[in-house]
Scaffold this motif. Structure first.
Motif, PDB file in Angstrom:
ATOM      1  N   SER A 235      54.471 -30.601  45.986  1.00  0.00           N
ATOM      2  CA  SER A 235      53.856 -31.857  46.417  1.00  0.00           C
ATOM      3  C   SER A 235      54.662 -33.041  45.892  1.00  0.00           C
ATOM      4  O   SER A 235      54.964 -33.110  44.693  1.00  0.00           O
ATOM      5  CB  SER A 235      52.413 -31.936  45.890  1.00  0.00           C
ATOM      6  OG  SER A 235      51.956 -33.268  45.837  1.00  0.00           O
ATOM      7  N   PHE A 236      55.000 -33.988  46.794  1.00  0.00           N
ATOM      8  CA  PHE A 236      55.724 -35.174  46.329  1.00  0.00           C
ATOM      9  C   PHE A 236      54.878 -35.961  45.350  1.00  0.00           C
ATOM     10  O   PHE A 236      55.360 -36.405  44.303  1.00  0.00           O
ATOM     11  CB  PHE A 236      56.112 -36.087  47.495  1.00  0.00           C
ATOM     12  CG  PHE A 236      56.542 -37.448  47.016  1.00  0.00           C
ATOM     13  CD1 PHE A 236      57.831 -37.644  46.528  1.00  0.00           C
ATOM     14  CD2 PHE A 236      55.656 -38.517  46.987  1.00  0.00           C
ATOM     15  CE1 PHE A 236      58.221 -38.887  46.039  1.00  0.00           C
ATOM     16  CE2 PHE A 236      56.038 -39.758  46.500  1.00  0.00           C
ATOM     17  CZ  PHE A 236      57.329 -39.939  46.031  1.00  0.00           C
ATOM     18  N   HIS A 237      53.602 -36.179  45.682  1.00  0.00           N
ATOM     19  CA  HIS A 237      52.761 -37.007  44.817  1.00  0.00           C
ATOM     20  C   HIS A 237      52.585 -36.357  43.449  1.00  0.00           C
ATOM     21  O   HIS A 237      52.554 -37.053  42.426  1.00  0.00           O
ATOM     22  CB  HIS A 237      51.403 -37.247  45.492  1.00  0.00           C
ATOM     23  CG  HIS A 237      51.506 -38.015  46.777  1.00  0.00           C
ATOM     24  ND1 HIS A 237      51.621 -37.393  47.996  1.00  0.00           N
ATOM     25  CD2 HIS A 237      51.536 -39.354  47.014  1.00  0.00           C
ATOM     26  CE1 HIS A 237      51.693 -38.321  48.943  1.00  0.00           C
ATOM     27  NE2 HIS A 237      51.648 -39.507  48.381  1.00  0.00           N
TER      28      HIS A 237
ATOM     29  N   LEU B 277      53.929 -37.913  39.796  1.00  0.00           N
ATOM     30  CA  LEU B 277      53.143 -37.990  38.562  1.00  0.00           C
ATOM     31  C   LEU B 277      53.833 -37.228  37.432  1.00  0.00           C
ATOM     32  O   LEU B 277      53.829 -37.671  36.278  1.00  0.00           O
ATOM     33  CB  LEU B 277      51.741 -37.419  38.800  1.00  0.00           C
ATOM     34  CG  LEU B 277      50.819 -38.243  39.714  1.00  0.00           C
ATOM     35  CD1 LEU B 277      49.508 -37.507  39.949  1.00  0.00           C
ATOM     36  CD2 LEU B 277      50.568 -39.625  39.120  1.00  0.00           C
ATOM     37  N   GLY B 278      54.448 -36.089  37.769  1.00  0.00           N
ATOM     38  CA  GLY B 278      55.172 -35.320  36.757  1.00  0.00           C
ATOM     39  C   GLY B 278      56.341 -36.096  36.184  1.00  0.00           C
ATOM     40  O   GLY B 278      56.576 -36.092  34.971  1.00  0.00           O
TER      41      GLY B 278
ATOM     42  N   ILE C  35      56.617 -39.402  36.121  1.00  0.00           N
ATOM     43  CA  ILE C  35      56.084 -40.522  35.333  1.00  0.00           C
ATOM     44  C   ILE C  35      55.727 -40.058  33.928  1.00  0.00           C
ATOM     45  O   ILE C  35      56.062 -40.717  32.932  1.00  0.00           O
ATOM     46  CB  ILE C  35      54.857 -41.130  36.045  1.00  0.00           C
ATOM     47  CG1 ILE C  35      55.304 -41.877  37.317  1.00  0.00           C
ATOM     48  CG2 ILE C  35      54.100 -42.071  35.117  1.00  0.00           C
ATOM     49  CD1 ILE C  35      54.153 -42.386  38.157  1.00  0.00           C
ATOM     50  N   VAL C  36      55.053 -38.910  33.836  1.00  0.00           N
ATOM     51  CA  VAL C  36      54.675 -38.385  32.515  1.00  0.00           C
ATOM     52  C   VAL C  36      55.928 -38.036  31.711  1.00  0.00           C
ATOM     53  O   VAL C  36      56.042 -38.375  30.522  1.00  0.00           O
ATOM     54  CB  VAL C  36      53.766 -37.154  32.667  1.00  0.00           C
ATOM     55  CG1 VAL C  36      53.554 -36.477  31.316  1.00  0.00           C
ATOM     56  CG2 VAL C  36      52.427 -37.552  33.278  1.00  0.00           C
ATOM     57  N   ALA C  37      56.887 -37.359  32.365  1.00  0.00           N
ATOM     58  CA  ALA C  37      58.103 -36.942  31.665  1.00  0.00           C
ATOM     59  C   ALA C  37      58.896 -38.149  31.165  1.00  0.00           C
ATOM     60  O   ALA C  37      59.374 -38.171  30.017  1.00  0.00           O
ATOM     61  CB  ALA C  37      58.971 -36.081  32.594  1.00  0.00           C
ATOM     62  N   LEU C  38      59.037 -39.175  32.005  1.00  0.00           N
ATOM     63  CA  LEU C  38      59.807 -40.344  31.594  1.00  0.00           C
ATOM     64  C   LEU C  38      59.054 -41.180  30.566  1.00  0.00           C
ATOM     65  O   LEU C  38      59.674 -41.843  29.724  1.00  0.00           O
ATOM     66  CB  LEU C  38      60.166 -41.191  32.813  1.00  0.00           C
ATOM     67  CG  LEU C  38      61.056 -40.503  33.854  1.00  0.00           C
ATOM     68  CD1 LEU C  38      61.558 -41.516  34.887  1.00  0.00           C
ATOM     69  CD2 LEU C  38      62.234 -39.793  33.201  1.00  0.00           C
TER      70      LEU C  38
ATOM     71  N   VAL D 103      59.763 -30.542  38.968  1.00  0.00           N
ATOM     72  CA  VAL D 103      59.415 -29.150  39.264  1.00  0.00           C
ATOM     73  C   VAL D 103      57.974 -28.835  38.841  1.00  0.00           C
ATOM     74  O   VAL D 103      57.172 -28.327  39.636  1.00  0.00           O
ATOM     75  CB  VAL D 103      60.397 -28.191  38.575  1.00  0.00           C
ATOM     76  CG1 VAL D 103      59.964 -26.746  38.779  1.00  0.00           C
ATOM     77  CG2 VAL D 103      61.805 -28.396  39.123  1.00  0.00           C
ATOM     78  N   LEU D 104      57.633 -29.164  37.589  1.00  0.00           N
ATOM     79  CA  LEU D 104      56.289 -28.847  37.108  1.00  0.00           C
ATOM     80  C   LEU D 104      55.230 -29.695  37.801  1.00  0.00           C
ATOM     81  O   LEU D 104      54.184 -29.188  38.231  1.00  0.00           O
ATOM     82  CB  LEU D 104      56.215 -29.048  35.590  1.00  0.00           C
ATOM     83  CG  LEU D 104      57.108 -28.125  34.753  1.00  0.00           C
ATOM     84  CD1 LEU D 104      56.967 -28.446  33.267  1.00  0.00           C
ATOM     85  CD2 LEU D 104      56.780 -26.661  35.008  1.00  0.00           C
ATOM     86  N   GLY D 105      55.501 -30.994  37.929  1.00  0.00           N
ATOM     87  CA  GLY D 105      54.535 -31.866  38.581  1.00  0.00           C
ATOM     88  C   GLY D 105      54.373 -31.557  40.052  1.00  0.00           C
ATOM     89  O   GLY D 105      53.254 -31.568  40.583  1.00  0.00           O
ATOM     90  N   GLY D 106      55.497 -31.266  40.737  1.00  0.00           N
ATOM     91  CA  GLY D 106      55.414 -30.947  42.157  1.00  0.00           C
ATOM     92  C   GLY D 106      54.596 -29.693  42.412  1.00  0.00           C
ATOM     93  O   GLY D 106      53.797 -29.627  43.352  1.00  0.00           O
TER      94      GLY D 106
END
Length: 270
Positions: free
Chosen positions: A102-104, A108-109, A111-114, A70-73
Motif C-alpha cells: 500500500s502506498f499510503h 506512513l512507514g 514518516i515513522v522511519a525518518l 517495505v514494512l509500512g507498505g
C-alpha cells in the motif's frame, strides 16, 4: 478502430540460475538510485538545513527509508485494505513475494522511519522531510511503470474510440480500459516531481515543501482514481462514490493544508 493490447511482459526480467530478478524489483532499485542521486543535489543547496548533511547521513537515511517503505507498505496493505484476509491467514503477512503493498502505508512507514532517524541525529523532523519530499515522486513514477509491466492495477472500462484504450488480457473480459498506471506515472510521478522540485528550489518556510507534497500527491491520486479499477477489497464510500484510495487521499490533502497553514505562521527558519 484497432485497440492496443497489453503485451503481457514476463514479470521476470533476468534469470540467473535459481535467482529470478523481477521487473518490479528492478523498479525499486531504480527508484532508490534516483532518490540517492537527487538527494545529493538537494544536499548541495545553499539553504540546506544545518548541520550540513554528510554522505553517511544519506546512506543511513536511505537505509531507514527502505525499511519504512517495505514494512509500512506491507502493514498498510494488511491493515487498510485486506485485514480480514490476513486475519484468517496471518502467515501470508510475511509472504511479500506474493505482492500486496500500500502506498499510503508505505508513506506512513517512511514518516515513522525518518522521524526516528531525525531524532537520532538531533535534526528537526520537517527539515528532514522537506529535504526528502522532492526526491520521492520519481520513485512513484517508476513504480507505476512496474505496475504496467506486470499488467496489474489496470484502469476502468474506457470508450472504445479512446485512441490509447488498452485491453488487458489479465482481466479476461476483452474490454478496452484506461491504462491508469501510465496516468499515475505521469501525474503522481513526473508532473509532481517537476512542480515540487521547482517549488523546493528556493528557500521555504519549514514544513511547506512537505505540505505541498501531501497536497500534490493527494490531489493527483484522487483524480487518477476515477480512471483506475477499484480493487476487489476496496471498502471506500461507494455511496458518493469514492474509492478507499480517494478517501485516504482526501486525508492527505487535509493534512498537507494543515501543515502549510502551520508553516506560514512559523515563517522561514533563521
Amino acid at each position: 478502430m484497432p485497440m492496443w493490447v497489453h503485451p503481457q511482459f514476463d514479470p521476470v526480467a533476468l534469470q540467473l540460475g535459481p535467482l529470478s530478478i523481477h521487473w518490479y524489483g528492478l523498479m525499486y532499485l531504480l527508484a532508490f538510485g534516483m532518490f540517492f542521486f537527487l538527494m545529493r543535489r538537494r544536499m548541495a543547496l545553499p539553504f540546506a538545513p544545518l548541520p550540513a548533511w554528510t554522505a553517511k547521513d544519506l546512506d543511513d537515511l536511505l537505509f531507514f527509508g527502505v525499511l519504512g517503505v517495505v514494512l509500512g507498505g506491507r502493514l498498510g496493505q494488511v491493515l487498510f485494505y485486506e485485514p480480514l484476509r490476513y486475519l484468517a491467514n496471518p502467515l501470508e503477512i510475511f509472504m511479500v513475494w506474493k505482492g500486496g503493498m500500500s502506498f499510503h502505508g508505505g508513506l506512513l512507514g517512511v514518516i515513522v522511519a525518518l522521524a526516528l532517524w531525525a531524532r537520532s541525529r538531533g535534526r528537526r523532523f520537517f527539515d528532514v522531510m522537506d529535504m526528502v519530499a522532492p526526491c520521492v515522486p520519481t520513485g512513484l513514477m517508476v513504480g507505476r511503470i512496474g505496475n504496467f509491466i506486470n499488467g496489474e492495477l489496470w484502469g476502468r472500462v474506457a470508450p472504445s474510440d479512446l485512441p490509447w484504450a488498452m485491453v488487458f488480457p489479465q482481466v479476461g473480459d476483452g474490454l478496452p480500459r484506461h491504462p491508469s498506471q501510465i496516468y499515475q506515472s505521469l501525474t503522481e510521478g513526473l508532473l509532481l516531481f517537476v512542480l515540487l522540485w521547482w517549488f523546493a528550489s528556493k528557500s521555504r518556510a519549514r514544513g511547506q515543501v512537505s505540505g505541498m507534497f501531501l497536497i500534490g500527491y493527494g490531489g493527483f491520486r484522487f483524480c487518477t482514481e476515477f480512471f483506475r479499477e477499484p480493487d476487489h477489497f476496496d471498502i471506500g464510500l461507494h455511496s458518493l462514490p469514492l474509492s478507499q484510495g480517494q478517501v485516504l487521499c482526501l486525508l492527505m490533502v487535509a493534512a498537507g493544508l494543515a501543515i502549510v497553514a502551520w508553516s506560514r505562521r512559523q515563517g522561514k527558519p533563521e
